[in-house]
Design an enzyme around this catalytic site. Sequence first.
Site, mmCIF file in Angstrom:
data_model
loop_
_atom_site.group_PDB
_atom_site.id
_atom_site.type_symbol
_atom_site.label_atom_id
_atom_site.label_comp_id
_atom_site.label_asym_id
_atom_site.label_seq_id
_atom_site.Cartn_x
_atom_site.Cartn_y
_atom_site.Cartn_z
ATOM 1 C CG ASP A 122 -2.058 1.005 1.040
ATOM 2 O OD1 ASP A 122 -2.102 1.682 -0.010
ATOM 3 O OD2 ASP A 122 -2.884 1.122 1.962
ATOM 4 C CG LEU A 232 -13.042 10.144 7.891
ATOM 5 C CD1 LEU A 232 -13.441 10.558 6.474
ATOM 6 C CD2 LEU A 232 -14.104 10.627 8.862
ATOM 7 C CG HIS A 355 2.081 5.299 7.722
ATOM 8 N ND1 HIS A 355 1.132 5.825 8.566
ATOM 9 C CD2 HIS A 355 1.445 4.368 7.007
ATOM 10 C CE1 HIS A 355 -0.026 5.226 8.368
ATOM 11 N NE2 HIS A 355 0.142 4.342 7.432
ATOM 12 C CG MET A 407 -12.055 1.035 16.856
ATOM 13 S SD MET A 407 -13.048 0.474 15.450
ATOM 14 C CE MET A 407 -13.308 -1.230 15.915
ATOM 15 C CG HIS A 430 2.818 3.105 11.063
ATOM 16 N ND1 HIS A 430 3.137 2.070 11.909
ATOM 17 C CD2 HIS A 430 1.973 2.576 10.140
ATOM 18 C CE1 HIS A 430 2.512 0.977 11.511
ATOM 19 N NE2 HIS A 430 1.805 1.253 10.456
#
Lengths: 507, 167
Positions: A122, A232, A355, A407, A430
């Site tokens: 990624d 998000l 990152h 979270m 990170h």
Amino acid sequence: MAKGTRRARDARAATGPRPARGPRPAAPVTLERLDAYRWRIPADARRGMRVDGLVFADDRLMASLRDDPALEQVANVATLPGIVGASLAMPDIHHGYGFPVGGVAATLVDGGVVSPGGIGFDINCGVRLLRSDVDEPEVRARLDALADALFDAVPSGVGARTGRRLSGPDMERVLRDGARWASDTGRAWDSDLRLTEDGGRLAGADPSAVSPRARQRGADQLGTLGSGNHFLEVQVVERVVDPVAAEAFGLAPGRVTVMIHCGSRGLGHQVCTDHLATMDRVVARHGIELPDRQLACAPLGTPEADAYLGAMAAAANFAWANRQLIADATREAFARVLGRPATRLGLHQVYDLSHNIAKLETHVVDGREVRVCVHRKGATRAFPAGRPELPDAYRTVGQPVLVPGDMGRASWVAVGAPGSLERSFGSACHGAGRLLSRHAALRQLKGVDVAGQLRREGILVRAERRDLLAEEASIAYKDVEAVMDTAVGAGLVRAVARLRPLAVIKG
Amino acid sequence: MTSSSSSPTERSPSTSSPAARGHELRPHTADAAICAWAPTLTTLLEEAAAGLAELSADVEPEAVPPNGPRRERVEVRALDLDALVVAWLNELIALVDIHGALTGTRVEEAARDAPGGEWRLRAEATLVPFDGRLVRRRDDVKSATYHRLAVRQGPSGAWALDCIVDV
């Protein structure tokens, strides 16, 4: 493949035990304690190591690392040609493939290699933070509506699509110009680009090195979060511990922030896959021996390395455009729900950082300045005040370092400290780092309503797959406080502000 | 590369029935391992594909589009057998990301050009588009990896493989 799966299960039931043994476990590596926050893997611990391994961890973190194959991966990375200093492991290190997640390796531009595995699949996975002038009570009163609006505005989940395909020319511009493309199409504020690492456009992008298949995968994924640990999050500044840096970053206690974590989606995955395959074919030709084929690499300056770095930069630009579109959608959702324009809500960007990336940087090694290719895989650049790469607004303060936690607990904003240049090629953690496998987390939380539990704690969750929320629950991650304690204790960063989640949008 | 062979090894399968075939998914930190076993190399590759299909999608049995599934040709070349397995799975991962859930594969050929030469694979994959109802995405598989990849043939002639995929 429901039918095929059933056939396979039937075949196994009929013919006895499964013959395959599964991946073999790693052998333990030698560790020497240097101080309260650093451990050394000596260069003679494994055949072929060219430098030491250096692991940043306190006792708590090391207790969960001792038997982790990630330490063997730190040793493996130390065999890369041209690596200097040490093969580094940030405090949130965990087991990856080839490189550990949380690994940093600097290789000489003159005589070293670039390894796509040192960036990860990624490419430019990263974090963006928006701050606001809105206080928690106003958002709390409209939190359900806000969470719904954000969930609708930002496609999330496995294979999330926008329903719009980028045209060929637009894709070309995204790959070349990154977040600037979004700015030119009216979806960025002027300050967004200034407060994004590399201005949201990594130099040296070569769209021609991005395959048609990679473009095809990314064409309808721009502006999407994706799945896994991407999110998000609406947050509130719970505590400020460095008022000077917090003021420079626009953070004040009780004010609402938004954190966005995602990357380059299928396009970046394909770029990594394509170029790993190319490098795998040329490793032997370059006379390079590797302990793990996933570390496939090519000497810097060769056509294979140039092509990868050009494609990586293009994929990084795609990721910056992606986070820019998500930030734009976030501002629109806030404005709609809170009833005034995003400019009046003060939804300014604090910073956007990568990152998962490789950068050509100048660092001091053995008392002399050298150009190196710094691979950061699951590691954040953490430059202190004074570095020319920093935006003017932060030149005298230092670079914001965004450290998402989990979270259910908290995330941190930190700032790069001088120790990062002395000890980690200007790098830091990170995130919290995974502690449990996805499977183990699901097993431990079987039957538990994770979203319901979070709601009782005042945190709303919107997710495409609620049944998979357990994979991302707090117990699956290390305590971000322990990770921060080590990063601060080792002198890599200074803590600035603690952010507490209010609402989480997940894939 | 930690383990690689197209010939029998110490860790070869020792199944009592060389005709057995199947696959299993195993957890691996943030990732998953596909383990497969089969009597021949071509069926082994089909089983590995079935493991990937199971990992990446949930498909209800009645999920058949009116005009039938999409058929995609796959042709792969690789330096050795490990690379062939990784390239095969990576081709399928890309097809899933672009076209939909994998509902089947037929590997027509997986062989070397000549002794000591490159490997080649020819196959067909069938896919159905995701609709969020009968055909649902499951895990976002990023790539097959060489990390602790093992492909081996046992004394009975049966094959087995383990491949960690980045999820």
